[in-house]
Design an enzyme around this catalytic site. Sequence first.
Site, mmCIF file in Angstrom:
data_model
loop_
_atom_site.group_PDB
_atom_site.id
_atom_site.type_symbol
_atom_site.label_atom_id
_atom_site.label_comp_id
_atom_site.label_asym_id
_atom_site.label_seq_id
_atom_site.Cartn_x
_atom_site.Cartn_y
_atom_site.Cartn_z
ATOM 1 N N SER A 1 -10.518 -0.256 3.395
ATOM 2 C CA SER A 1 -9.707 -0.359 4.622
ATOM 3 C C SER A 1 -9.233 1.026 5.028
ATOM 4 C CB SER A 1 -8.483 -1.232 4.376
ATOM 5 O OG SER A 1 -8.849 -2.507 3.945
ATOM 6 N N ARG B 1 0.826 -1.217 0.000
ATOM 7 C CA ARG B 1 0.000 0.000 0.000
ATOM 8 C C ARG B 1 0.862 1.270 0.000
ATOM 9 N NH1 ARG B 1 -3.062 -3.627 -0.518
ATOM 10 N NH2 ARG B 1 -5.205 -3.750 0.235
ATOM 11 N N GLU C 1 -4.432 4.260 6.110
ATOM 12 C CA GLU C 1 -4.163 3.994 4.698
ATOM 13 C C GLU C 1 -4.793 5.099 3.860
ATOM 14 O OE1 GLU C 1 -5.705 1.925 1.196
ATOM 15 O OE2 GLU C 1 -5.894 0.371 2.730
HETATM 16 N N1 EPU Z 1 -10.995 -10.119 10.603
HETATM 17 C C1 EPU Z 1 -11.459 -9.884 11.873
HETATM 18 N N2 EPU Z 1 -12.492 -8.990 12.014
HETATM 19 C C2 EPU Z 1 -13.067 -8.365 10.974
HETATM 20 C C3 EPU Z 1 -12.599 -8.623 9.664
HETATM 21 C C4 EPU Z 1 -11.541 -9.495 9.513
HETATM 22 O O1 EPU Z 1 -10.969 -10.450 12.854
HETATM 23 O O2 EPU Z 1 -13.992 -7.572 11.204
HETATM 24 C C5 EPU Z 1 -9.866 -11.047 10.400
HETATM 25 C C6 EPU Z 1 -10.234 -12.151 9.419
HETATM 26 O O3 EPU Z 1 -10.799 -13.232 10.087
HETATM 27 C C7 EPU Z 1 -8.894 -12.512 8.824
HETATM 28 C C8 EPU Z 1 -8.124 -11.207 8.868
HETATM 29 O O4 EPU Z 1 -8.790 -10.364 9.799
HETATM 30 O O5 EPU Z 1 -8.220 -13.450 9.615
HETATM 31 C C9 EPU Z 1 -8.006 -10.546 7.503
HETATM 32 O O6 EPU Z 1 -9.290 -10.172 7.030
HETATM 33 P P1 EPU Z 1 -9.620 -9.969 5.476
HETATM 34 O O7 EPU Z 1 -9.241 -11.177 4.712
HETATM 35 O O8 EPU Z 1 -11.010 -9.480 5.376
HETATM 36 O O9 EPU Z 1 -8.620 -8.862 4.965
HETATM 37 P P2 EPU Z 1 -8.021 -7.514 5.599
HETATM 38 O O10 EPU Z 1 -6.627 -7.797 6.070
HETATM 39 O O11 EPU Z 1 -8.939 -6.913 6.592
HETATM 40 C C10 EPU Z 1 -6.907 -6.760 3.368
HETATM 41 C C11 EPU Z 1 -6.836 -5.502 2.568
HETATM 42 C C12 EPU Z 1 -8.107 -5.346 1.745
HETATM 43 C C13 EPU Z 1 -8.234 -6.531 0.829
HETATM 44 C C14 EPU Z 1 -8.269 -7.816 1.664
HETATM 45 C C15 EPU Z 1 -8.237 -9.051 0.814
HETATM 46 C C16 EPU Z 1 -5.423 -3.959 3.780
HETATM 47 C C17 EPU Z 1 -5.346 -2.742 4.644
HETATM 48 N N3 EPU Z 1 -6.640 -4.365 3.445
HETATM 49 O O12 EPU Z 1 -7.966 -6.593 4.313
HETATM 50 O O13 EPU Z 1 -7.971 -4.185 0.945
HETATM 51 O O14 EPU Z 1 -9.415 -6.454 0.034
HETATM 52 O O15 EPU Z 1 -7.097 -7.869 2.525
HETATM 53 O O16 EPU Z 1 -6.994 -9.202 0.224
HETATM 54 O O17 EPU Z 1 -4.390 -4.504 3.422
HETATM 55 C C18 EPU Z 1 -8.404 -1.852 0.880
HETATM 56 O O18 EPU Z 1 -7.191 -1.680 0.786
HETATM 57 O O19 EPU Z 1 -9.205 -0.870 0.903
HETATM 58 C C19 EPU Z 1 -8.926 -3.193 0.992
HETATM 59 C C20 EPU Z 1 -10.221 -3.433 1.136
#
Ligand code: EPU
Length: 344
Positions: free
Chosen positions: A240, A164, A337
Site C-alpha cells: 500500500s 501504521r 505510508e
Molecule cells: N478496493 C477498491 N479498489 C481496489 C482495491 C480495493 O475499491 O483496487 C476496495 C475493496 O473492495 C474493499 C476496500 O477497498 O472494500 C479495502 O480493500 P482491501 O481489503 O484490499 O484492503 P486495503 O484497505 O486496500 C489494507 C492494508 C493492507 C492490508 C489489507 C488487508 C492499508 C494502507 N493497507 O489494504 O496492507 O494487507 O488492508 O488487511 O491499511 C500494506 O500496508 O502494505 C498493505 C498491503
Amino acid sequence: MLLQKSISLQAYNTFGIDVEANYFANITSIHQLRQIIFKEELKDIPKLILGGGSNILFTGNFEGIVLLNAMKGITLIRETPQEVWLQVAGGEVWHDLVQYCVQKNWGGIENLSLIPGSVGAAPIQNIGAYGVELKDVFISLDALHLPTGQLRTFSKEECQFDYRNSIFKQSLKGQYFIYSVCLCLQKQPVFNTNYGAIQQTLAQLEQAGKERSIATLSEAICQIRSQKLPDPKVIGNSGSFFKNPEVPRSILEAIQKNYPKVPNYPLKDPNKVKLPAAWLIEKCGWKGKVIGNTGTYHKQALVLVNHGNATGKEIYNLSETILQSVKKQFDIELEREVNVIGMN
Ligand code: EPU
C-alpha cells in the site's frame, strides 16, 4: 568486508529503484554497529537503517551510510501452558518468523503471513493485515540509539503504536536501530477470521479436506494476498503506497450521495470513519493505469508499481498526481505510508 563504498541499492528495495549509497554496512552484531557509527569518517554523515526495503522509495542517491539489519536469531525466552514469548532478532525475515510460529502451532501472527520486510521494521509502522496488527502480540523491543550508541528497551506503551504508525515514524524517526523484538504467541489459537475474504477462502480449504488450524488460516491469507497483491520479485512495489484516510462523517455522507455503497469502517470516535484509499483512487480512474514506467496495479489501486526501469522520482510524481486528483474529487488528503527518501 564490513564496510562497502558506492553500492547500488537496487537489490535492497522492493521497488527495485537503482540508486547508490556512498557507504553500506551489513550489520550482524551490536558490537559491529558501534564500531561503524563511531568511525571518524562516518560519525557525522546521514545514516539510513534498512530491513527488507519493502516500505521505502528512493528518489535519488543516498549521500550517507546504509546500515542493513542482518542480525539473526529466534529464541524462546518464556513458556507457560497458554503462551510463549519469543525474542526475535531484527534482521529476521518477517514471513520466515510467521512460518516458524505456524509450524509450532503458535497463534497470533498468522494473519500477518506474507507481509514483506524484516522483524526490526515491523514495529516502525505497526504492520497490519486482515484484522491483526503487530501491537496485538507485541511485548517490547531493544534498540540502539545511533547518535550515542546507547541501548534502550521500549515497552509497548512507549512505542505509541497506532494505525501504521509508532514513535519511530514520528519524534524518534531514524534515531534507533531496532535489533530485537519480543512477541507473545498463544498456544491455544484464537482464529481471527472476520475480515472480508477470509471466511470464504477458509471454507474452500475446509471443503478440500483441510482442518481449521493456524496453518490453514495462514494458507488462506497467503492465497488472498497472492491473488490481490503483486510479488515484488516480479513487479517492483512496496505494498500500500498510501494510508487509508480517517475522515469526518460529513465527508462520507457527501460521497454517499453519489456512491451509496462506498465501503467504510467505523472508528472509536463516532464522528469519524476510515475510508479505503484504494476505492478513492479507483473512483478517480487510476486503477491499472500505466504511466511511462510506472502505474497502479490492475488488481489493487493502492499499490504503485515499477513496470521496469522506473526512477523513484517518476513513482513519486505519480503519487503526487494521484494525491491531487483524490483531493480534487473527494476533498480528502491522502497520506503516504511509504517512506520517501530524498524528497524532504
Ligand atoms: N478496493 C477498491 N479498489 C481496489 C482495491 C480495493 O475499491 O483496487 C476496495 C475493496 O473492495 C474493499 C476496500 O477497498 O472494500 C479495502 O480493500 P482491501 O481489503 O484490499 O484492503 P486495503 O484497505 O486496500 C489494507 C492494508 C493492507 C492490508 C489489507 C488487508 C492499508 C494502507 N493497507 O489494504 O496492507 O494487507 O488492508 O488487511 O491499511 C500494506 O500496508 O502494505 C498493505 C498491503
